[in-house]
Motif scaffolding. Sequence first.
Motif, PDB file in Angstrom:
ATOM      1  N   HIS A 353       8.502  11.987  -1.510  1.00  0.00           N
ATOM      2  CA  HIS A 353       7.742  10.785  -1.149  1.00  0.00           C
ATOM      3  C   HIS A 353       8.570   9.860  -0.260  1.00  0.00           C
ATOM      4  O   HIS A 353       8.069   9.321   0.734  1.00  0.00           O
ATOM      5  CB  HIS A 353       7.296  10.041  -2.409  1.00  0.00           C
ATOM      6  CG  HIS A 353       6.656   8.719  -2.106  1.00  0.00           C
ATOM      7  ND1 HIS A 353       5.392   8.602  -1.584  1.00  0.00           N
ATOM      8  CD2 HIS A 353       7.135   7.449  -2.222  1.00  0.00           C
ATOM      9  CE1 HIS A 353       5.106   7.327  -1.396  1.00  0.00           C
ATOM     10  NE2 HIS A 353       6.147   6.599  -1.772  1.00  0.00           N
ATOM     11  N   VAL A 354       9.828   9.666  -0.606  1.00  0.00           N
ATOM     12  CA  VAL A 354      10.706   8.812   0.198  1.00  0.00           C
ATOM     13  C   VAL A 354      10.794   9.354   1.623  1.00  0.00           C
ATOM     14  O   VAL A 354      10.747   8.598   2.605  1.00  0.00           O
ATOM     15  CB  VAL A 354      12.101   8.711  -0.447  1.00  0.00           C
ATOM     16  CG1 VAL A 354      13.093   8.033   0.491  1.00  0.00           C
ATOM     17  CG2 VAL A 354      12.027   7.943  -1.764  1.00  0.00           C
ATOM     18  N   MET A 357       7.570   8.729   3.553  1.00  0.00           N
ATOM     19  CA  MET A 357       7.436   7.332   3.987  1.00  0.00           C
ATOM     20  C   MET A 357       7.959   7.153   5.405  1.00  0.00           C
ATOM     21  O   MET A 357       7.468   6.307   6.162  1.00  0.00           O
ATOM     22  CB  MET A 357       8.199   6.407   3.032  1.00  0.00           C
ATOM     23  CG  MET A 357       7.580   6.267   1.663  1.00  0.00           C
ATOM     24  SD  MET A 357       8.649   5.314   0.552  1.00  0.00           S
ATOM     25  CE  MET A 357       8.562   3.682   1.311  1.00  0.00           C
ATOM     26  N   ARG A 363       2.898   4.951   3.298  1.00  0.00           N
ATOM     27  CA  ARG A 363       3.444   3.867   2.491  1.00  0.00           C
ATOM     28  C   ARG A 363       2.367   3.105   1.731  1.00  0.00           C
ATOM     29  O   ARG A 363       2.637   2.048   1.163  1.00  0.00           O
ATOM     30  CB  ARG A 363       4.245   2.907   3.377  1.00  0.00           C
ATOM     31  CG  ARG A 363       5.354   3.615   4.157  1.00  0.00           C
ATOM     32  CD  ARG A 363       6.191   2.681   4.982  1.00  0.00           C
ATOM     33  NE  ARG A 363       7.140   3.439   5.796  1.00  0.00           N
ATOM     34  CZ  ARG A 363       8.070   2.875   6.562  1.00  0.00           C
ATOM     35  NH1 ARG A 363       8.181   1.555   6.610  1.00  0.00           N
ATOM     36  NH2 ARG A 363       8.897   3.624   7.277  1.00  0.00           N
ATOM     37  N   ALA A 365       0.831   3.742  -1.091  1.00  0.00           N
ATOM     38  CA  ALA A 365       1.086   3.631  -2.526  1.00  0.00           C
ATOM     39  C   ALA A 365       2.129   2.557  -2.817  1.00  0.00           C
ATOM     40  O   ALA A 365       2.012   1.808  -3.791  1.00  0.00           O
ATOM     41  CB  ALA A 365       1.541   4.972  -3.097  1.00  0.00           C
ATOM     42  N   ASP A 366       3.137   2.473  -1.963  1.00  0.00           N
ATOM     43  CA  ASP A 366       4.168   1.448  -2.153  1.00  0.00           C
ATOM     44  C   ASP A 366       3.600   0.049  -1.929  1.00  0.00           C
ATOM     45  O   ASP A 366       3.970  -0.894  -2.649  1.00  0.00           O
ATOM     46  CB  ASP A 366       5.337   1.718  -1.200  1.00  0.00           C
ATOM     47  CG  ASP A 366       6.042   3.020  -1.529  1.00  0.00           C
ATOM     48  OD1 ASP A 366       7.023   2.976  -2.277  1.00  0.00           O
ATOM     49  OD2 ASP A 366       5.588   4.072  -1.056  1.00  0.00           O
ATOM     50  N   GLU A 368       0.474  -0.790  -2.504  1.00  0.00           N
ATOM     51  CA  GLU A 368      -0.334  -1.079  -3.688  1.00  0.00           C
ATOM     52  C   GLU A 368       0.539  -1.492  -4.866  1.00  0.00           C
ATOM     53  O   GLU A 368       0.201  -2.410  -5.623  1.00  0.00           O
ATOM     54  CB  GLU A 368      -1.189   0.134  -4.055  1.00  0.00           C
ATOM     55  CG  GLU A 368      -2.167  -0.161  -5.179  1.00  0.00           C
ATOM     56  CD  GLU A 368      -3.117   0.986  -5.463  1.00  0.00           C
ATOM     57  OE1 GLU A 368      -3.859   0.879  -6.466  1.00  0.00           O
ATOM     58  OE2 GLU A 368      -3.112   1.979  -4.707  1.00  0.00           O
ATOM     59  N   MET A 369       1.692  -0.814  -5.022  1.00  0.00           N
ATOM     60  CA  MET A 369       2.606  -1.182  -6.110  1.00  0.00           C
ATOM     61  C   MET A 369       3.156  -2.594  -5.894  1.00  0.00           C
ATOM     62  O   MET A 369       3.282  -3.375  -6.854  1.00  0.00           O
ATOM     63  CB  MET A 369       3.751  -0.180  -6.208  1.00  0.00           C
ATOM     64  CG  MET A 369       4.735  -0.485  -7.332  1.00  0.00           C
ATOM     65  SD  MET A 369       4.009  -0.379  -8.996  1.00  0.00           S
ATOM     66  CE  MET A 369       4.213   1.393  -9.311  1.00  0.00           C
ATOM     67  N   GLY A 370       3.479  -2.930  -4.664  1.00  0.00           N
ATOM     68  CA  GLY A 370       3.967  -4.276  -4.383  1.00  0.00           C
ATOM     69  C   GLY A 370       2.954  -5.331  -4.783  1.00  0.00           C
ATOM     70  O   GLY A 370       3.300  -6.348  -5.403  1.00  0.00           O
ATOM     71  N   ARG A 373       2.648  -5.523  -8.659  1.00  0.00           N
ATOM     72  CA  ARG A 373       3.772  -6.246  -9.259  1.00  0.00           C
ATOM     73  C   ARG A 373       3.654  -7.743  -8.993  1.00  0.00           C
ATOM     74  O   ARG A 373       3.919  -8.558  -9.877  1.00  0.00           O
ATOM     75  CB  ARG A 373       5.093  -5.686  -8.720  1.00  0.00           C
ATOM     76  CG  ARG A 373       5.449  -4.345  -9.326  1.00  0.00           C
ATOM     77  CD  ARG A 373       6.699  -3.739  -8.730  1.00  0.00           C
ATOM     78  NE  ARG A 373       7.105  -2.545  -9.480  1.00  0.00           N
ATOM     79  CZ  ARG A 373       7.873  -1.588  -8.986  1.00  0.00           C
ATOM     80  NH1 ARG A 373       8.334  -1.688  -7.744  1.00  0.00           N
ATOM     81  NH2 ARG A 373       8.189  -0.544  -9.720  1.00  0.00           N
ATOM     82  N   GLN A 381       0.071  -0.950 -11.929  1.00  0.00           N
ATOM     83  CA  GLN A 381       1.430  -0.439 -11.741  1.00  0.00           C
ATOM     84  C   GLN A 381       1.568   0.958 -12.338  1.00  0.00           C
ATOM     85  O   GLN A 381       2.135   1.862 -11.719  1.00  0.00           O
ATOM     86  CB  GLN A 381       2.444  -1.384 -12.382  1.00  0.00           C
ATOM     87  CG  GLN A 381       2.595  -2.710 -11.662  1.00  0.00           C
ATOM     88  CD  GLN A 381       3.626  -3.602 -12.314  1.00  0.00           C
ATOM     89  OE1 GLN A 381       4.748  -3.170 -12.575  1.00  0.00           O
ATOM     90  NE2 GLN A 381       3.252  -4.849 -12.578  1.00  0.00           N
TER      91      GLN A 381
END
Length: 424
Positions: A353-354, A357, A363, A365-366, A368-370, A373, A381
């Motif tokens: 995944h990294v 990106m 990106r 999903a990242d 959405e996580m941001g 949080r 989360q």
Amino acid sequence: MGLIEDAKRGVITEEMRIVAAAEGVTEDFVRRGVAEGHIVIPVSPYRKVKICGIGEGLRTKVNASIGTSSDIVDVDMEIEKARQAELAGADTLMELSTGGDFTEIRRRVVEATTLSVGSVPLYQAFIEAARKHGAVVHMEEDDLFRITAEQAKLGTNFMAIHTGINYETMKRLQNQGRHGGLVSRGGAFMTAWMLHNEKENPLYAEFDYLVEILKEHEVTLSFGNGMRAGAVHDATDRAQIQELLINAELADKAHAAGVQTIIEGPGHIPVDEIETNVVLQKRVTNRKPFYMLGPLVTDIAPGYDDRVAAIGAALSSSYGADFICYVTPAEHLALPTPEEVYEGVISSRIAAHVGDMIKLKKRDADLEMGHARRDLDWERQFAVAINPERARAIRDERMPADADACTMCGDYCALKIVGRHFNF
């Protein structure tokens, strides 16, 4: 008609449609990738498999390897490893047993998973020779090809085959030497056989016959990396590059004959040589899918090699590697347990995944996580997390007095403090 022939004729198959939908690309993008050899879709005429596209423009895929050893033959445990690998999100599975009844083990593993299953036929051929004749060097050449066909008929639909070890490759190895020796089992078996019998590698010498077998059974050919480095000080040496050049030429030949091909890459590589290896591999192979083994970026962390490999895999993916082979915490130490298989897959999925990106700019999903949080939305989360169960379990066992926060900050949660005065 195989997938390559269909793709070259402009036919979009059901497999191509499935890959396109899963990856968010056009069906014609996948078709052209298959036709040009930049994408493979392992299939099997002998069983239904979960369709998975590997190659340029697609998400980086993760393989999990399982299998018995001469010391531990527990078929039920291998079945559980297969289950744990699939549960953790592996895209493919390799069954690499070197102990027990090879046919029965592979049959049971294939029946236990929906994933594409890979193998190394050479292992079985050499080990059966040792059991029957007392030494691997007494392996009969025909057994290599017979066992390849037998494994294909069991539903094994991609195979690592060591075609690039020949007299020229061995000459490079002998002239230069190695700090870490020769660590590939396939490479060691074939090198010993060639030196003892004073004969060329049959998989190289009879490559056309090998291709006929693989095409008949629709097996994807993964060109084995028998000269991979087992220590970072051996990375990118002459033997490795010689094998790559041979495999690159053979891969073009196999693709032209209608066999899907993958090129395997070296194992231990320092961080500053990863980009060079990926670019070189892609350039000389005409952008065939690149299957990176690891890579491990340092040699001094036994017990944590899943993390070491994740560093290398993330960088490899970002530079263009398409397929990575997981590493477990037991690497270099012992046969992994089902729990270690699960952990190894998760580590490699994070790395993939990294890399994506960067390589694919994926990106969402990242993001959405941001947002989750920021909003202290714990359910969101968990939903976005790569391993929701573990994330939820850690939080649940240490719940704070304030259910919106966590026990890291408690009453002094930065988001809650600022949130009283400022809306993002």
